[in-house]
Design an enzyme around this catalytic site. Structure first.
Site, short mmCIF file in Angstrom:
data_model
loop_
_atom_site.label_atom_id
_atom_site.label_comp_id
_atom_site.label_asym_id
_atom_site.label_seq_id
_atom_site.Cartn_x
_atom_site.Cartn_y
_atom_site.Cartn_z
CD GLU A 276 0.78 -35.83 -38.21
OE1 GLU A 276 -0.16 -36.01 -39.01
OE2 GLU A 276 1.01 -36.58 -37.26
NE ARG A 293 -2.36 -36.46 -30.19
CZ ARG A 293 -1.61 -37.23 -30.97
NH1 ARG A 293 -0.37 -37.51 -30.61
NH2 ARG A 293 -2.07 -37.71 -32.11
#
Length: 649
Positions: A276, A293
Site C-alpha cells: 500500500e 494476505r
C-alpha cells in the site's frame, strides 16, 4: 507440499469465496464455525465443518489451537486463513507448519517482518522504497510519543505497529487531540492485535490510497498485477475500490510496481500480498504498509486481469511456479467494488444486527456483475464480527460503464431486514466528486462534517406512501374493511414519519389514496411473495416488497423502508430518559470512563461500546451524579442494556 483437503480458517464471504475456487480445482474443503455461525452459508457450502468455539472471535476464529485441532480431526492437510482474524499472525502460520500443515500464505518470517509496521518501514528504507516521515522507535511511553509528535508536526497519524485494516489508527490535527488519540489507538490495538505498540506517521494531506497487488512463488519469481485505488475511505476504512486507478499513468504504474516488487523481495515473500502507498498531490508515492494476505478488494484485480487469485494462491502453495511473467500481464476494462455494511449511514454509521429478511443477490447477476457474500435469508447478522456482509463488483468497458452496472446491481439486489449502506453506496457512486475521480482519503469524512447530501436519510415519496397504502388496503388480495365502508382513514408510519391517508379500494386492484391534500390513483397489479407490481401515473413498475408480521418491508433505489400501522396505545419511552445511559448496539464494553459517586456534565463520555470493529461512546444526556455503573470492561452487553445510571441535578 501436496494436499487434497483445505480447511478455511475464516467465515462469511471470504470463506465462501475460497471454497468456490478450491472446489473448482478438485480440493475437498472444511469450514470452521462458532456458535453464532452454526447455520451460516460457509458451513453449508463446505464438504465438512468443525465447531471451534463460542461466538466471540477470541474464543473461535482467533483460537489457533482449536483451528489446528480441527484440521487434524477433519483430515485437512492445508489451511487457508482468508483475511482478518489469524491471516497475518506469524505465530499461527508457524504453528501450522509445525503441525505438518501447509499454510496457504507467506512464510512466517515475511509476515513477522511486515506485520511490525515500524520494522517494515525500516526495511523499506533499506530497500530504497520511498516512505513518509515518522517515528518508528522502540520507546513507547506517552512522553516519548508526545515529544516525537511535536517534532513531526501536525496533522499526523497514530498507528498500531501490529495494525491493519484501519484498526488502532487515529488522526491527530492538533496537539490537544494527541493524548486521547494515543490512548484510543492503544486500547483498540490491544483489543484487536493483543499488542499496543504505536508508531507515528506524518499525514499526507489530500492524498490518494493506491495499492499494488504482488505475487511471488517459491522459485524466486515476483510480479505485480497492477494497482487498485482505495481512496474512498471513511475513518480510514475502505468503502470503494477500483482498478485501474483513474489517476495512475503507465509510467507511475511501472514505478509503483517496481517498488512493490522490491518490497516483496526484501522480506522473502511468497504468495499473494498487497503493498500500500499514499500518493501525494505532486504524484509522489510513499510506502504505507504491506498486507501479507489476500485483500478484501482482490475481485477488482481479478476482473481486469481475468485471473483467479485464490487459484494462484493454491498453486503457489502446492509448489507450482507463477503461471505468467510480468510482461504477459494485460489489464482490460475497469472494475469497481463496493462494500455492503450492516450499518446505518444516516445515524453515524451505527452497526446494525438482526435477521436478514430479504437477500437475493442472484437477481442482480447480469454480465459484468459479481456479488461475493456470506449471508442468507433467515440468517442473523450478529455483533461479534465485522459489519461487512457482502461485496458487489462490476466490470465494464470503462469507468462510467462500471459505475452504471454497479448502481443498477445495488438497486436490483436490496438487503431488507436490517439497515445497511446500499443506498449510500449507490449515491456515492454518482456523486460529482467520485464521478470526476477527485476522491482523496479525507474526502468522505470532510463531506460528512460539511453536511453533504450523501448523509441525508432517504424518505418515502408520494408514490411510496401510496403503494404502501394500496398494499395494506388490499393485503391478501381483498379489502380489509367491510364492503359497506367505501373509504376509510389509514395511518401509516415509516421510521419517524407518520402519514394520515384516506383510502378508497376499488375493483381490479385500484385504490384511490388521499395524501397531503391531493388525490392519487394507484393500481396493484400483482402481489408476489417478495414483490409488488403496480401502476402509478400510467407507468407499470415492480418493487421488492415483503410482509413480516404486520410490517411491509419495501425497497426503493437500494434503500429499505418499513411501513406499519402505528399502535393506538402510547409508545413506551417516547422520550429518552437521561437518567439511564443505554448501549446503542450489542457489543463489548471497551471502556468505562466514570465511577459511582462521580459528578458528570451533560455530554460527558460515560462508556464505550465496541461492535463490528467500531467504537461508540455513550455520553450523559444531562448533568448529574453517577449512582450506578452497571457495565464492566470486557463484558458483552445487549442493545439497550443499561450501562450507567444517573441522579440528575
Amino acid at each position: 507440499m501436496t494436499f487434497e483437503t483445505i480447511l478455511i480458517a475464516n467465515r462469511g464471504e471470504i470463506a465462501c469465496r475460497v471454497i468456490r475456487t478450491a472446489r473448482a480445482l478438485g480440493y475437498r474443503t472444511v469450514a470452521v464455525f462458532s456458535d453464532a455461525d452454526a447455520q451460516a452459508p460457509h458451513v453449508r457450502q463446505a464438504d465438512a465443518a468443525v465447531h471451534i468455539g463460542a461466538s466471540p472471535a477470541a474464543e473461535s476464529y482467533l483460537n489457533a489451537v482449536a483451528i489446528i485441532e480441527a484440521a487434524g480431526r477433519s483430515g485437512a492437510q492445508a489451511i487457508h486463513p482468508g483475511y482478518g482474524f489469524l491471516s497475518e499472525n506469524a505465530t499461527f502460520a508457524q504453528a501450522c507448519l509445525d503441525a505438518g500443515l501447509v499454510f496457504i500464505g507467506p512464510p512466517p518470517e515475511a509476515i513477522r517482518a511486515m506485520g511490525d509496521k515500524a520494522q517494515a518501514k525500516r526495511r523499506m528504507h533499506d530497500a530504497g522504497v520511498p516512505c513518509a516521515p515518522g517515528y518508528l522507535g522502540e520507546a513507547q511511553d506517552d512522553a516519548t510519543l508526545r515529544a516525537e509528535a511535536l517534532k513531526l508536526g501536525f496533522p499526523l497519524l497514530v498507528k498500531a505497529v501490529a495494525g491493519g485494516g484501519g484498526r488502532g489508527m487515529r488522526l491527530v490535527r492538533a496537539e490537544g487531540e494527541l493524548d486521547e488519540a494515543i490512548a484510543g489507538a492503544r486500547r483498540e490495538a490491544r483489543s484487536a492485535f493483543r499488542d499496543d505498540a504505536l508508531m507515528l506517521e506524518r499525514l499526507i494531506e489530500h492524498g490518494r490510497h493506491i495499492e499494488i497487488q504482488v505475487f511471488a512463488d517459491t522459485q524466486g519469481h515476483v510480479i505485480h498485477l497492477g494497482e487498485r485505488d482505495c481512496s474512498a475511505q471513511r475513518r480510514r476504512q475502505k468503502v470503494i475500490e477500483e482498478s485501474p486507478s483513474p489517476v495512475v499513468s503507465p509510467t507511475l504504474r511501472e514505478a509503483m510496481g517496481r517498488d512493490a516488487v522490491a518490497a516483496a523481495r526484501a522480506v522473502g515473500y511468497v504468495g499473494a500480498g498487497t503493498v500500500e502507498f499514499m500518493l501525494d498531490q505532486a504524484g509522489r508515492h510513499f510506502f504505507l504498509e504491506m498486507n501479507t494476505r489476500l485483500q478484501v478488494e482482490h475481485p477488482v484485480t481479478e476482473c481486469v486481469t481475468g485471473l483467479d487469485l485464490v487459484e494462484w494462491q493454491l498453486r503457489v502453495a502446492a509448489g507450482e511456479p507463477l503461471p505468467m511473467a510480468q510482461e504477459q500481464l494485460a489489464m482490460r476494462g475497469h472494475a469497481i467494488e463496493v462494500r455492503l455494511y450492516a450499518e446505518d449511514p444516516y445515524a453515524g454509521f451505527a452497526p446494525q444486527t438482526g435477521t436478514v429478511r430479504h437477500w437475493r443477490p442472484e437477481s442482480a447477476l447480469q454480465p459484468g456483475v459479481r456479488i461475493d457474500h456470506g449471508i442468507a435469508e433467515g440468517g442473523t447478522v450478529s455483533p461479534f464480527y465485522d459489519a461487512m456482509v457482502a461485496k458487489l463488483i462490476a466490470h465494464g468497458r470503462d469507468r462510467d460503464d462500471a459505475i452504471r452496472r454497479l448502481r443498477a446491481a445495488l438497486a436490483t439486489a436490496p438487503l431488507l431486514g436490517l439497515r445497511n449502506n446500499a443506498r449510500y453506496l449507490r449515491d456515492l457512486l454518482d456523486h460529482p466528486t467520485f464521478r470526476r475521480a477527485e476522491t482523496t482519503t479525507a474526502w468522505l469524512d470532510a463531506a460528512q462534517a460539511q453536511g453533504d447530501a450523501l448523509y441525508a436519510a432517504p424518505t418515502p415519496g408520494d408514490e411510496d406512501w401510496c403503494l404502501a397504502a394500496a398494499a395494506f388496503a388490499l393485503r391478501a388480495g381483498t379489502p380489509q374493511r367491510p364492503d359497506s365502508v367505501a373509504a376509510y382513514d389509514l395511518a401509516l408510519a415509516c421510521g419517524e414519519q407518520r402519514m394520515a391517508m384516506r383510502v378508497r379500494p376499488g375493483a381490479g386492484g385500484r385504490v384511490q389514496v388521499g395524501l397531503a391534500g391531493a388525490s392519487h390513483a394507484i393500481r396493484l397489479i400483482e402481489a408476489g411473495e417478495a414483490s409488488l407490481r403496480y401502476e402509478w401515473q400510467g407507468v407499470q413498475s415492480s418493487a421488492v416488497a415483503r410482509w413480516y408480521g404486520d410490517e411491509l418491508h419495501f425497497a426503493r433505489d437500494a434503500h429499505g423502508f418499513v411501513f406499519a400501522e402505528p399502535s393506538a396505545l402510547p409508545r413506551a419511552a417516547a422520550a429518552r430518559d437521561p437518567r439511564r445511559a443505554l448501549a446503542p448496539v450489542a457489543g463489548v464494553v471497551a471502556k468505562v470512563a466514570v465511577s459511582e459517586g462521580e459528578a458528570v456534565e451533560a455530554g460527558q463520555p460515560l462508556a464505550c461500546i465496541e461492535a463490528m470493529k467500531m467504537e461508540m461512546w455513550v455520553s450523559a444526556g444531562a448533568a448529574g451524579r453517577v449512582v450506578r455503573v452497571a457495565a464492566s470492561e470486557g463484558r458483552q452487553v445487549a442493545a439497550g442494556a443499561v450501562l450507567v445510571e444517573l441522579e440528575l441535578d
